[in-house]
Design a protein around this motif. Structure first.
Motif, short mmCIF file in Angstrom:
data_model
loop_
_atom_site.label_atom_id
_atom_site.label_comp_id
_atom_site.label_asym_id
_atom_site.label_seq_id
_atom_site.Cartn_x
_atom_site.Cartn_y
_atom_site.Cartn_z
N ALA A 1 -0.91 -6.46 5.10
CA ALA A 1 0.25 -5.79 4.51
C ALA A 1 1.36 -6.10 5.32
N ASP A 2 2.57 -6.55 4.84
CA ASP A 2 3.85 -6.83 5.23
C ASP A 2 4.87 -5.41 5.19
N ILE A 3 4.35 -4.46 4.38
CA ILE A 3 5.43 -3.66 3.95
C ILE A 3 4.60 -2.34 3.26
N ILE A 4 5.06 -1.15 3.36
CA ILE A 4 4.21 -0.13 2.85
C ILE A 4 5.43 0.76 2.08
N ASP B 1 5.75 -0.15 12.49
CA ASP B 1 6.99 -0.60 12.61
C ASP B 1 7.57 -1.88 11.94
N ARG B 2 6.94 -2.08 10.72
CA ARG B 2 7.52 -2.86 9.80
C ARG B 2 8.18 -2.17 8.84
N PRO B 3 8.60 -3.03 7.64
CA PRO B 3 9.29 -2.45 6.59
C PRO B 3 8.61 -1.51 5.83
N ILE B 4 9.45 -0.51 5.41
CA ILE B 4 9.25 0.52 4.59
C ILE B 4 10.07 0.72 3.40
N LEU B 5 9.43 0.63 1.99
CA LEU B 5 10.03 0.84 0.91
C LEU B 5 10.24 2.35 0.36
N THR B 6 11.05 3.37 0.20
CA THR B 6 10.88 4.54 -0.09
C THR B 6 11.30 4.63 -1.83
N ASP B 7 10.30 5.19 -2.56
CA ASP B 7 10.38 5.67 -3.82
C ASP B 7 11.68 6.56 -3.94
N SER B 8 12.59 6.78 -4.82
CA SER B 8 13.59 7.59 -4.93
C SER B 8 13.16 9.29 -5.41
N GLY B 9 11.63 9.20 -5.61
CA GLY B 9 11.37 10.76 -6.32
C GLY B 9 11.74 11.03 -7.76
N GLY B 10 12.13 9.92 -8.43
CA GLY B 10 12.55 10.43 -9.86
C GLY B 10 11.20 10.53 -10.53
N TYR B 11 10.19 9.58 -10.37
CA TYR B 11 9.04 9.80 -10.98
C TYR B 11 8.30 11.17 -10.95
N GLN B 12 8.24 11.44 -9.66
CA GLN B 12 7.69 12.55 -9.33
C GLN B 12 8.23 14.01 -9.63
N VAL B 13 9.44 14.00 -9.81
CA VAL B 13 10.05 15.29 -10.35
C VAL B 13 9.91 15.49 -11.88
N MET B 14 9.48 14.52 -12.51
CA MET B 14 9.12 14.25 -13.99
C MET B 14 7.60 14.59 -14.04
N SER B 15 6.90 14.57 -13.10
CA SER B 15 5.55 14.33 -13.58
C SER B 15 4.63 15.44 -12.63
N LEU B 16 5.32 15.83 -11.60
CA LEU B 16 4.44 16.85 -10.75
C LEU B 16 5.04 18.38 -10.67
N ASP C 1 13.62 1.13 4.95
CA ASP C 1 14.46 -0.32 4.73
C ASP C 1 14.95 -0.74 3.36
N ILE C 2 13.95 -0.24 2.55
CA ILE C 2 14.36 -0.49 0.93
C ILE C 2 14.18 0.74 0.37
N VAL C 3 15.60 1.06 -0.18
CA VAL C 3 15.72 2.14 -0.83
C VAL C 3 15.91 1.96 -2.38
N MET C 4 15.45 2.96 -3.04
CA MET C 4 15.44 2.97 -4.40
C MET C 4 16.47 3.87 -5.14
N GLN C 5 17.26 3.22 -6.17
CA GLN C 5 18.16 4.27 -6.77
C GLN C 5 17.31 5.24 -7.44
N PHE C 6 18.04 6.33 -7.84
CA PHE C 6 17.52 7.63 -8.55
C PHE C 6 17.68 7.35 -9.88
N PRO D 1 0.70 -1.35 -0.02
CA PRO D 1 0.09 0.05 0.02
C PRO D 1 0.79 1.35 0.03
N VAL D 2 0.36 2.32 -0.63
CA VAL D 2 1.13 3.42 -0.89
C VAL D 2 0.92 4.47 0.35
N GLY D 3 1.84 4.75 1.14
CA GLY D 3 1.59 5.79 1.95
C GLY D 3 2.63 7.09 1.43
N THR D 4 2.31 7.57 0.61
CA THR D 4 3.18 8.79 -0.14
C THR D 4 3.59 9.86 0.84
#
Length: 377
Positions: free
Chosen positions: A54-57, A86-101, A140-145, A34-37
């Motif tokens: 959900a195990d991760i957001i 208190d469980r894992p979080i993956l973070t999007d790098s922001g690459g998509y948003q800087v191009m679209s928003l 917890d899970i980092v995305m490359q830019f 699930p997305v917790g932007t």
């Protein structure tokens, strides 16, 4: 405990089911995140997200660096403490948003210069800054830019963006490795680019493998190319990535997209669809999506979906939820979103069970036939 481990328990064709093990918990795959932007899965408390299965957001670098600010979140103990997850979080790098928003985006080799969509302030997001923000958040899970271009871009633009993403992947890796304690407990994923071109995708995958990542994402899809084109790309793209690492399809998606992608070897998904749809009156069911605003539900005493164990279906009728949504009551959005999150997690559990039982083909066919028949009705 290992910093990051991925084990495959069973396979069925190209599909796999297994477990990602991290210090903050296990993630059952195939997994939907699930997305917790902005540090919240909209309209649902963290306890409700977990209860749905959900195990991760997912959180987002772009939004959180602008508001409330990554440094502020870090001072308050990190994203997990900030939002009570208190469980894992993956973070999007922001690459998509800087191009679209953002407005007035300028892409250079250094990074992406942009104006905030919130207040017009100017920022520069580079591979190093993206990784730093994710570190400050405590991801917890980092995305490359990376650089995303539409699949309708020229072949030259697609190749240039793919090559730049590879160079940024190396810089992301170097910055992540400088992360001290964070690098010792977090994981870093690379992002394959190349639009719909099999050769570009292969070049991207090979270069990312040479850099070395804990997992690999298939990026640049679900951006308007259509389901047929996306699935055509997924016929080859996952197989270009390491079989012993998780494969993450970013920004997908619709229930039938997810089932089709799992059959092609994808392990992880994220999308705003279940929460956004819930807030606008659309509920997902095994017989296709329904619009609870429709007048035919005004006196319907049945739950949103028969046999659904979610709190919304256990206690409320379509008629009541219809009334709430038509009246603009906040509870309507909450109940609809809760149901959709449960639907998605039940769908993923069904896929995991089918893979483990070597019956994915029949399970997927039955799911897709029923869902698409309802959607077309």
């Amino acid at each position: 405990m290992s910093r990051f481990a991925f084990s495959i328990a069973a396979t069925d064709g190209a599909a796999r089911t297994g477990t990602i093990t991290m210090q903050r918990g296990e993630i059952r795959t195939p997994a939907f995140m699930p997305v917790g932007t902005a540090a919240t899965v909209k309209a649902v408390k963290p306890e409700g997200v977990r209860a749905a299965g959900a195990d991760i957001i997912l959180g987002n670098t772009y939004h959180l660096m602008l508001r409330p600010g990554a440094e502020r979140v870090a001072r308050l103990g990190g994203l997990h403490r900030f939002m009570n997850w208190d469980r894992p979080i993956l973070t999007d790098s922001g690459g998509y948003q800087v191009m679209s928003l953002s407005d007035l985006t300028k892409v250079t080799e250094e990074g992406v210069a942009f104006k905030s969509h919130l207040d017009g302030s100017r920022h520069l997001l580079t591979p190093e800054r993206s990784i730093e923000v994710q570190r400050l958040l405590g991801s917890d899970i980092v995305m490359q830019f990376d650089q995303l271009v539409p699949t309708t871009s020229t072949p030259k633009a697609q190749m240039e963006a793919m090559d730049r993403s590879i160079r940024w992947a190396k810089r992301s890796r170097e910055e992540f490795d400088r992360g001290g304690d964070h690098a010792e407990r977090a994981a870093l994923f690379g992002i394959q680019q190349g639009a719909l071109d099999e050769e570009l995708r292969k070049r991207s995958a090979d270069s990312l493998i040479e850099v070395g990542f804990d997992g690999y994402a298939v990026g640049g899809l679900a951006v308007g190319e259509g389901q047929e084109a996306m699935l055509g790309c997924l016929d080859f793209a996952p197989g270009q990535l390491p079989a012993d690492k998780p494969r993450y399809l970013m920004g997908v998606g619709k229930p039938d997209d997810i089932v089709e992608a799992v059959c092609r070897g994808i392990d992880m998904f994220d999308c705003v669809l279940p929460t956004r749809s819930g807030r606008t009156g659309q509920a997902f069911t095994a017989d296709g999506p329904i619009n609870i605003r429709n007048a035919r539900f005004a006196e319907d005493p049945e739950p949103i979906e028969a046999d659904c164990p979610c709190p919304a279906c256990s206690s409320y009728s379509k008629a009541y939820v219809h009334h709430l949504v038509r009246s603009g009551e906040i509870l309507g959005a909450m109940l609809m979103t809760e149901h959709n999150l449960w639907f998605y997690q039940r769908m993923m559990a069904g896929l995991r069970d089918a893979i483990a039982g070597a019956r994915l083909a029949s399970h997927a066919r039955n799911f897709l036939d029923r869902y698409r028949a309802g959607k077309a009705a």
